[in-house]
Motif scaffolding. Structure first.
Motif, mmCIF file in Angstrom:
data_model
loop_
_atom_site.group_PDB
_atom_site.id
_atom_site.type_symbol
_atom_site.label_atom_id
_atom_site.label_comp_id
_atom_site.label_asym_id
_atom_site.label_seq_id
_atom_site.Cartn_x
_atom_site.Cartn_y
_atom_site.Cartn_z
ATOM 1 N N TYR A 35 27.297 -14.516 -3.490
ATOM 2 C CA TYR A 35 27.941 -14.765 -4.768
ATOM 3 C C TYR A 35 27.126 -15.823 -5.519
ATOM 4 O O TYR A 35 26.473 -16.665 -4.916
ATOM 5 C CB TYR A 35 29.366 -15.298 -4.588
ATOM 6 C CG TYR A 35 30.393 -14.257 -4.187
ATOM 7 C CD1 TYR A 35 30.458 -13.782 -2.887
ATOM 8 C CD2 TYR A 35 31.309 -13.761 -5.113
ATOM 9 C CE1 TYR A 35 31.404 -12.836 -2.523
ATOM 10 C CE2 TYR A 35 32.259 -12.816 -4.758
ATOM 11 C CZ TYR A 35 32.296 -12.357 -3.457
ATOM 12 O OH TYR A 35 33.235 -11.418 -3.111
ATOM 13 N N GLN A 37 27.612 -18.839 -8.510
ATOM 14 C CA GLN A 37 28.618 -19.621 -9.202
ATOM 15 C C GLN A 37 27.968 -20.558 -10.205
ATOM 16 O O GLN A 37 27.339 -21.544 -9.821
ATOM 17 C CB GLN A 37 29.478 -20.413 -8.223
ATOM 18 C CG GLN A 37 30.638 -21.147 -8.883
ATOM 19 C CD GLN A 37 31.602 -21.751 -7.888
ATOM 20 O OE1 GLN A 37 31.239 -22.035 -6.748
ATOM 21 N NE2 GLN A 37 32.842 -21.944 -8.304
ATOM 22 N N PRO A 43 33.117 -18.038 -8.650
ATOM 23 C CA PRO A 43 32.004 -17.280 -8.065
ATOM 24 C C PRO A 43 31.993 -15.844 -8.567
ATOM 25 O O PRO A 43 33.042 -15.249 -8.797
ATOM 26 C CB PRO A 43 32.295 -17.325 -6.560
ATOM 27 C CG PRO A 43 33.203 -18.496 -6.369
ATOM 28 C CD PRO A 43 34.020 -18.575 -7.623
ATOM 29 N N LEU A 91 26.392 -18.787 -3.113
ATOM 30 C CA LEU A 91 27.313 -18.821 -1.982
ATOM 31 C C LEU A 91 27.113 -17.594 -1.112
ATOM 32 O O LEU A 91 26.953 -16.483 -1.616
ATOM 33 C CB LEU A 91 28.761 -18.853 -2.473
ATOM 34 C CG LEU A 91 29.192 -20.099 -3.242
ATOM 35 C CD1 LEU A 91 30.431 -19.801 -4.068
ATOM 36 C CD2 LEU A 91 29.462 -21.243 -2.289
ATOM 37 N N PRO A 102 36.759 -12.967 3.610
ATOM 38 C CA PRO A 102 35.524 -13.520 4.148
ATOM 39 C C PRO A 102 35.569 -15.037 4.243
ATOM 40 O O PRO A 102 36.384 -15.684 3.599
ATOM 41 C CB PRO A 102 34.475 -13.076 3.125
ATOM 42 C CG PRO A 102 35.227 -12.979 1.847
ATOM 43 C CD PRO A 102 36.620 -12.555 2.212
ATOM 44 N N PHE A 104 33.376 -18.426 3.612
ATOM 45 C CA PHE A 104 32.263 -18.842 2.764
ATOM 46 C C PHE A 104 31.493 -20.013 3.363
ATOM 47 O O PHE A 104 32.078 -20.884 4.017
ATOM 48 C CB PHE A 104 32.770 -19.256 1.382
ATOM 49 C CG PHE A 104 33.110 -18.098 0.491
ATOM 50 C CD1 PHE A 104 34.319 -17.448 0.607
ATOM 51 C CD2 PHE A 104 32.207 -17.658 -0.465
ATOM 52 C CE1 PHE A 104 34.632 -16.374 -0.205
ATOM 53 C CE2 PHE A 104 32.506 -16.589 -1.291
ATOM 54 C CZ PHE A 104 33.731 -15.943 -1.163
ATOM 55 N N GLY A 105 30.202 -20.041 3.095
ATOM 56 C CA GLY A 105 29.378 -21.190 3.413
ATOM 57 C C GLY A 105 29.470 -22.226 2.309
ATOM 58 O O GLY A 105 30.139 -22.013 1.284
ATOM 59 N N PRO A 106 28.761 -23.367 2.477
ATOM 60 C CA PRO A 106 28.854 -24.453 1.494
ATOM 61 C C PRO A 106 28.061 -24.195 0.225
ATOM 62 O O PRO A 106 28.270 -24.884 -0.774
ATOM 63 C CB PRO A 106 28.280 -25.647 2.259
ATOM 64 C CG PRO A 106 27.332 -25.031 3.238
ATOM 65 C CD PRO A 106 27.939 -23.719 3.638
ATOM 66 N N GLN B 42 32.060 -27.611 -1.955
ATOM 67 C CA GLN B 42 32.247 -26.734 -0.799
ATOM 68 C C GLN B 42 32.403 -25.289 -1.275
ATOM 69 O O GLN B 42 32.634 -25.025 -2.451
ATOM 70 C CB GLN B 42 33.489 -27.146 -0.001
ATOM 71 C CG GLN B 42 33.394 -28.527 0.615
ATOM 72 C CD GLN B 42 34.605 -28.859 1.455
ATOM 73 O OE1 GLN B 42 35.322 -27.985 1.926
ATOM 74 N NE2 GLN B 42 34.845 -30.154 1.655
ATOM 75 N N GLY B 43 32.274 -24.353 -0.335
ATOM 76 C CA GLY B 43 32.531 -22.963 -0.658
ATOM 77 C C GLY B 43 34.029 -22.696 -0.706
ATOM 78 O O GLY B 43 34.836 -23.479 -0.213
ATOM 79 N N PRO B 44 34.434 -21.580 -1.317
ATOM 80 C CA PRO B 44 35.858 -21.234 -1.350
ATOM 81 C C PRO B 44 36.434 -21.089 0.058
ATOM 82 O O PRO B 44 35.754 -20.626 0.980
ATOM 83 C CB PRO B 44 35.872 -19.883 -2.088
ATOM 84 C CG PRO B 44 34.619 -19.873 -2.903
ATOM 85 C CD PRO B 44 33.618 -20.613 -2.074
ATOM 86 N N PHE B 101 36.923 -13.689 -8.934
ATOM 87 C CA PHE B 101 37.571 -14.992 -8.839
ATOM 88 C C PHE B 101 38.230 -15.480 -10.125
ATOM 89 O O PHE B 101 39.191 -16.189 -10.088
ATOM 90 C CB PHE B 101 36.564 -16.042 -8.366
ATOM 91 C CG PHE B 101 36.371 -16.064 -6.878
ATOM 92 C CD1 PHE B 101 35.519 -15.174 -6.249
ATOM 93 C CD2 PHE B 101 37.063 -16.979 -6.106
ATOM 94 C CE1 PHE B 101 35.355 -15.204 -4.875
ATOM 95 C CE2 PHE B 101 36.905 -17.011 -4.727
ATOM 96 C CZ PHE B 101 36.049 -16.118 -4.113
#
Lengths: 113, 111
Positions: A35, A37, A43, A91, A102, A104-106, B42-44, B101
């Motif tokens: 994704y 963002q 995102p 992301l 799912p 998500f990573g940072p 941070q990610g979602p 989103f």
């Protein structure tokens, strides 16, 4: 336990440079997603892999964007000839097959100067 | 385009309940309501999802109206760490890879 990891966390590139962003999904997760963002936005989907197969790349904004997952685990998102509008957080997320949500990573924050 | 409408921002006092609304008037019968949140840098993070019954887990409760055109995410005792952007998403469970989103609600929990 280990979650989704991404590297680098921050990347600064000069306009026109190529960049490669790495995603290590959770071990055993079949599905992998990328994704994008933009600042202040939610995102937006880029692409989806199931194992090594790229099943959907409809969200990739241009042919400068390329993603691969050759062995069905680690994935790389490559952006060629970066432009300022490519500046965003990228992301990665992964999930078990048919899992409803799912993980998500940072993210990797890319800044193109 | 996002299929949901959320207020851009809300605030609540620490220790009080935070009630975050979401309108999804065009939801289809096979679409679920998902909630994610994104803490700064941070990610979602997945919170909860539901189809038509109310749901509760260790993080939150989800109340879906009988006509399924709106829902409310409830954080029963908000803490400062709940300050985040909260996203309401509707999607079929078998197509959740392409989550849409929207802009979400920025929740500020005040001390």
């Amino acid at each position: 336990g280990a979650g989704v990891s991404q590297s680098p966390r921050y990347k600064v590139a000069k306009r026109g440079q190529d960049v490669a962003l790495r995603c290590d999904p959770i071990s055993g997760h079949v599905s992998l997603f990328w994704y994008q963002q933009a600042l202040g936005q939610g995102p937006e989907f880029l692409t989806y892999f199931q194992n090594e197969a790229q099943l959907d790349k409809s969200g990739l904004p241009s042919d400068r964007f390329f993603a691969e997952r050759p062995e069905g685990s680690v994935s790389t998102l490559k952006i060629q000839r970066t432009q300022q509008e490519d500046s965003a957080v990228y992301l990665c997320a992964s999930s078990l097959n048919r899992q409803p949500h799912p993980f998500f990573g940072p993210g990797t924050r890319l800044t193109v100067l | 385009d996002a299929k949901t409408t959320q207020p851009p921002s809300m605030d609540c006092a620490e220790g009080r309940a935070a009630n975050l609304p979401c309108n999804h008037s065009t939801i289809s019968g096979n679409e679920y309501v998902y909630w994610y949140r994104q803490i700064h840098s941070q990610g979602p993070q997945y919170i909860i999802h539901g189809l038509k019954n109310n749901e509760t887990n260790e993080m939150a409760s989800l109340i879906i109206t009988e006509d399924r055109k709106s829902s409310t995410l409830i954080l029963p005792h908000a803490t400062l760490r709940d300050t985040a952007v909260y996203y309401c998403i509707v999607d079929r469970m078998d197509s959740s890879y392409k989550l849409i989103f929207g802009s979400g609600t920025r929740l500020l929990v005040r001390p």
